[in-house]
Design a protein around this motif. Sequence first.
Motif, PDB file in Angstrom:
ATOM      1  N   ARG A   1       0.942  -1.145   0.092  1.00  0.00           N
ATOM      2  CA  ARG A   1       0.013  -0.107   0.100  1.00  0.00           C
ATOM      3  C   ARG A   1       0.800   1.518  -0.065  1.00  0.00           C
ATOM      4  O   ARG A   1       2.041   1.344   0.483  1.00  0.00           O
ATOM      5  CB  ARG A   1      -0.747   0.107   1.229  1.00  0.00           C
ATOM      6  CG  ARG A   1      -1.924  -1.112   1.207  1.00  0.00           C
ATOM      7  CD  ARG A   1      -2.500  -1.289   2.532  1.00  0.00           C
ATOM      8  NE  ARG A   1      -3.256  -0.150   3.134  1.00  0.00           N
ATOM      9  CZ  ARG A   1      -4.335   0.017   3.161  1.00  0.00           C
ATOM     10  NH1 ARG A   1      -5.312  -0.996   2.599  1.00  0.00           N
ATOM     11  NH2 ARG A   1      -4.775   1.231   3.865  1.00  0.00           N
ATOM     12  N   ARG A   2       0.256   2.069  -0.568  1.00  0.00           N
ATOM     13  CA  ARG A   2       0.998   3.608  -0.495  1.00  0.00           C
ATOM     14  C   ARG A   2       0.714   4.343   0.548  1.00  0.00           C
ATOM     15  O   ARG A   2       1.200   5.679   0.716  1.00  0.00           O
ATOM     16  CB  ARG A   2       0.777   4.239  -1.969  1.00  0.00           C
ATOM     17  CG  ARG A   2       1.264   3.504  -3.184  1.00  0.00           C
ATOM     18  CD  ARG A   2       0.758   3.904  -4.535  1.00  0.00           C
ATOM     19  NE  ARG A   2       1.677   3.396  -5.538  1.00  0.00           N
ATOM     20  CZ  ARG A   2       1.910   2.217  -5.926  1.00  0.00           C
ATOM     21  NH1 ARG A   2       1.125   1.300  -5.598  1.00  0.00           N
ATOM     22  NH2 ARG A   2       2.850   1.793  -6.918  1.00  0.00           N
ATOM     23  N   GLY A   3      -0.147   4.198   1.375  1.00  0.00           N
ATOM     24  CA  GLY A   3      -0.733   4.794   2.540  1.00  0.00           C
ATOM     25  C   GLY A   3      -0.908   3.839   3.749  1.00  0.00           C
ATOM     26  O   GLY A   3      -0.871   2.834   3.616  1.00  0.00           O
ATOM     27  N   PHE A   4      -0.771   4.447   5.019  1.00  0.00           N
ATOM     28  CA  PHE A   4      -0.898   3.759   5.890  1.00  0.00           C
ATOM     29  C   PHE A   4      -2.211   3.431   6.249  1.00  0.00           C
ATOM     30  O   PHE A   4      -3.375   4.051   5.756  1.00  0.00           O
ATOM     31  CB  PHE A   4      -0.372   4.619   7.136  1.00  0.00           C
ATOM     32  CG  PHE A   4       1.139   4.727   7.292  1.00  0.00           C
ATOM     33  CD1 PHE A   4       2.024   3.894   7.629  1.00  0.00           C
ATOM     34  CD2 PHE A   4       1.664   6.093   6.978  1.00  0.00           C
ATOM     35  CE1 PHE A   4       3.167   4.022   7.743  1.00  0.00           C
ATOM     36  CE2 PHE A   4       3.107   6.322   7.027  1.00  0.00           C
ATOM     37  CZ  PHE A   4       3.746   5.286   7.349  1.00  0.00           C
ATOM     38  N   PHE A   5      -2.441   2.390   7.150  1.00  0.00           N
ATOM     39  CA  PHE A   5      -3.877   1.771   7.673  1.00  0.00           C
ATOM     40  C   PHE A   5      -4.315   2.692   8.460  1.00  0.00           C
ATOM     41  O   PHE A   5      -3.792   3.396   9.222  1.00  0.00           O
ATOM     42  CB  PHE A   5      -3.692   0.424   8.369  1.00  0.00           C
ATOM     43  CG  PHE A   5      -3.325  -0.534   7.640  1.00  0.00           C
ATOM     44  CD1 PHE A   5      -3.976  -1.049   6.675  1.00  0.00           C
ATOM     45  CD2 PHE A   5      -1.975  -1.251   7.667  1.00  0.00           C
ATOM     46  CE1 PHE A   5      -3.538  -2.384   5.563  1.00  0.00           C
ATOM     47  CE2 PHE A   5      -1.607  -2.590   6.901  1.00  0.00           C
ATOM     48  CZ  PHE A   5      -2.527  -2.905   5.842  1.00  0.00           C
ATOM     49  N   ALA A   6      -5.587   2.974   8.377  1.00  0.00           N
ATOM     50  CA  ALA A   6      -6.494   3.667   9.198  1.00  0.00           C
ATOM     51  C   ALA A   6      -7.144   3.274  10.381  1.00  0.00           C
ATOM     52  O   ALA A   6      -7.375   3.784  11.319  1.00  0.00           O
ATOM     53  CB  ALA A   6      -7.466   4.736   8.506  1.00  0.00           C
ATOM     54  N   GLY A   7      -7.204   1.904  10.480  1.00  0.00           N
ATOM     55  CA  GLY A   7      -7.921   1.039  11.314  1.00  0.00           C
ATOM     56  C   GLY A   7      -9.383   1.501  11.353  1.00  0.00           C
ATOM     57  O   GLY A   7      -9.900   1.403  12.600  1.00  0.00           O
ATOM     58  N   GLN A   8      -9.821   1.884  10.328  1.00  0.00           N
ATOM     59  CA  GLN A   8     -11.356   2.228  10.294  1.00  0.00           C
ATOM     60  C   GLN A   8     -11.942   2.027   9.304  1.00  0.00           C
ATOM     61  O   GLN A   8     -11.199   1.460   8.207  1.00  0.00           O
ATOM     62  CB  GLN A   8     -11.225   4.060  10.333  1.00  0.00           C
ATOM     63  CG  GLN A   8     -10.571   4.715  11.634  1.00  0.00           C
ATOM     64  CD  GLN A   8     -10.593   6.346  11.755  1.00  0.00           C
ATOM     65  OE1 GLN A   8     -10.921   6.787  10.488  1.00  0.00           O
ATOM     66  NE2 GLN A   8      -9.985   6.851  12.912  1.00  0.00           N
ATOM     67  N   VAL A   9     -13.275   2.094   9.191  1.00  0.00           N
ATOM     68  CA  VAL A   9     -14.091   1.676   8.073  1.00  0.00           C
ATOM     69  C   VAL A   9     -13.979   2.929   6.802  1.00  0.00           C
ATOM     70  O   VAL A   9     -13.704   3.925   7.245  1.00  0.00           O
ATOM     71  CB  VAL A   9     -15.346   1.760   8.415  1.00  0.00           C
ATOM     72  CG1 VAL A   9     -16.265   1.246   6.836  1.00  0.00           C
ATOM     73  CG2 VAL A   9     -15.809   0.547   9.496  1.00  0.00           C
ATOM     74  N   ARG A  10     -13.485   2.542   5.724  1.00  0.00           N
ATOM     75  CA  ARG A  10     -13.217   3.364   4.441  1.00  0.00           C
ATOM     76  C   ARG A  10     -14.643   3.567   4.035  1.00  0.00           C
ATOM     77  O   ARG A  10     -15.629   2.591   3.856  1.00  0.00           O
ATOM     78  CB  ARG A  10     -12.252   2.757   3.576  1.00  0.00           C
ATOM     79  CG  ARG A  10     -10.897   2.564   3.898  1.00  0.00           C
ATOM     80  CD  ARG A  10     -10.196   3.665   4.102  1.00  0.00           C
ATOM     81  NE  ARG A  10      -8.436   3.602   4.261  1.00  0.00           N
ATOM     82  CZ  ARG A  10      -7.768   4.572   4.455  1.00  0.00           C
ATOM     83  NH1 ARG A  10      -8.242   5.848   4.370  1.00  0.00           N
ATOM     84  NH2 ARG A  10      -6.641   4.328   4.966  1.00  0.00           N
ATOM     85  N   GLN A  11     -14.922   4.702   3.541  1.00  0.00           N
ATOM     86  CA  GLN A  11     -16.011   4.954   2.512  1.00  0.00           C
ATOM     87  C   GLN A  11     -16.346   4.092   1.708  1.00  0.00           C
ATOM     88  O   GLN A  11     -15.399   3.752   0.805  1.00  0.00           O
ATOM     89  CB  GLN A  11     -15.770   6.428   2.043  1.00  0.00           C
ATOM     90  CG  GLN A  11     -17.136   6.889   1.367  1.00  0.00           C
ATOM     91  CD  GLN A  11     -17.109   8.176   0.931  1.00  0.00           C
ATOM     92  OE1 GLN A  11     -16.203   8.822   1.157  1.00  0.00           O
ATOM     93  NE2 GLN A  11     -18.056   8.826   0.361  1.00  0.00           N
ATOM     94  N   GLY A  12     -17.564   3.418   1.593  1.00  0.00           N
ATOM     95  CA  GLY A  12     -17.916   2.507   0.338  1.00  0.00           C
ATOM     96  C   GLY A  12     -17.616   1.206   0.836  1.00  0.00           C
ATOM     97  O   GLY A  12     -17.855   0.201   0.080  1.00  0.00           O
TER      98      GLY A  12
END
Length: 726
Positions: free
Chosen positions: A594-605
């Motif tokens: 991945r090019r970004g870090f995990f948010a540990g949250q539900v992603r939109q959609g």
Amino acid sequence: MSTSSSSTSSSKRDELFTVVWPGRPYPRGATWDGEGVNFAVFSENAVAVELCLFDAEGRHERQRILLRERTDDIWHCYLPEARPGLAYGYRVHGPYRPEEGHRFNPNKLLIDPYARDLVGELRWSDALYGYTIGHKKEDLSFDKRDSAAFMPKARVLETAFTWGEDRRPQVPWADMVIYELHVRGYTKTHPGVPGPLRGTYAGLACAPVIDHLQRLGVTTVELMPTHSFVDERHLYEKGLRNYWGYNTLAFFAPQMRYSASRKVKEFKTMVKTLHSAGIEVLLDVVYNHSCEGNHLGPTLSFRGLDNASYYKPSPEDRRYYADFTGCGNTLNLVHPRGLQLVMDSLRYWVEDMHVDGFRFDLAPALARARGKVEHLSSFFTAICQDPVLNQVKLIAEPWDLGQDGYQVGRFPAGWAEWNDRYRDGVRAYWKGDAGLIGEIASRVSGSSDLYEVAGKRPHASINFVTAHDGFTLDDLVSYNGKHNEANGEDNRDGNDNNLSWNCGVEGPCDDREVRALRARQKRNFLTTVLLSQGVPMLLAGDEYGHSQHGNNNAYCQDNEIGWIDWAPTPEREALLTFVRRLVRLRRSHPTFRRRGFFAGQVRQGTPIKDVLWLTPDGQEMRAEHWQDEQARCFGMYLSGAGIPDVGARGEPIQDDDFLVLVNAHHDDIGFAMPEIDGEPWSALLDTTCEDGQPAAGPLYRPGERYAVRGRSVVVLARDAVGLGWG
């Protein structure tokens, strides 16, 4: 002072050149322009500089030319009759007052810091020192012996080379698989490389070697030092050599002991060939110190040209050096000419030699001013604004030996770093140490605790468990302690904190269970590195079970200890097949890069978090689970729908969902499939299998348990068809 040396020629008849023009102060070094050669060398504190010209082999001094032109402390001349291949050096006159930081001694021939080619080898002799060895005043004495006979010589280079359609591969950071290798050791025993080419740049460009790299899935080779370096005297006297090369003599000239042809263009051909195969070339560079050592070291280049300008002095006494490197000296990049030397060298290797980036040895030393590491230092600022260098890959070894030298996570934007927190955490976890669940989760998910706060991405972390400095992977699972007796230092050298585990027996072993456990541990380490977020780095030979027989500091072992053993065995072939498949899995799935870090949250959609950390019961981990000192098993759910990246044309990226189960316990654990969407899972990878590929089995539905064997990794996916593993 005459233009001809009475000590080397008896008359004007021996002079090579009778016409000397003023020349120009730039560019530095010896530059062939198609008509003649311009010579330019910096010395702020010298009172006179002589250009010394030699025969083609650099054995006999033929002429000395006094440089009468001086512009902004650059001494220069132009020889209209000179041509490429001319061997030369400098003798510099000035005060010999070590207590004031000056060590000029015109009896010592000096290498041009901008030399692009060298001829001959350094031969150790007391004449190489500016002071008299054994004198009661040590370096405060003055030695009058001529050192020229023992010195290599700079050589004027013809830079023309047909690059044709050469293009930099420009592999995106997130897609990189770095492979650290030693030019000589990598091919020295390779059966597919012709004998005369083994251990050379040409050998590295041979088809069998390129084929191995491509089939392995390597995108980027990181070459251990290829700048010209010398063997330390104490090694020479023991019959050893500097194998690694962290002892630089010339920052522009490639090391000729790695050249079958003894020509610089061989290095260029190697780069061009690797580029044609889609493989980037990074150089491990050593600008933090030189090979001249401490105040008792030899006078070979910088020390005799202008010691007070090129080196950082000790704040207590200018006779001595500030040493943040453990090698006796530290180059002074606060001085504008010192900084210019490094910047010019870096640009040369990018523009003329076409390399794709650099790994900087002991990088904090380059940013030290007034004894401290300054993040707004002239070095960082110069690279950031440079239109050439800010476009290439920059990797720091983010520590040196000075105060506040540990700078992991603190390098500026645009830099990646060797992440030793990753190395130590992963080693300790698979060794079986307690209380590491939180640490290992942070490392495999990209080390956001180190890099996200600075606005960086996961690729800022170069993830590795082995490198040239330390145990190989095979030794990491075969030795509890180092065995460096061959280095001749009574096993005192090298790191004692290896975080290794020998699986029950020290060293080579015929016990089948021990060997099987070691093989599984190697697969565990490799799976962890290659499926972690960030940029994976493999040590050359680890994919083939290379061992250094427990030596964790093989810097002086230019022999079978350091050279990769390519002799085939069934175990090695199985490991190689495993690594190839594992790299293919990583490169086939953006979930693992991945090019970004995990948010540990539900992603939109999406209906679920981008990452879930799971207990063996298939439940999301809570605070008390993270704090359980005895926990050594966890699961990591990766949502393929939760990737925030977009493709080259702005299209959304979707991937399969993966479940990674990690068990560092010695006992088997039945891991319950989590209640996610109700869809079944199939086993894709299991490190208990020799090739990593489990036999076709049932689908595992939510609540059903997968038996994760002790000390193993299992990867499951929603659908194992077409996942790039086979």
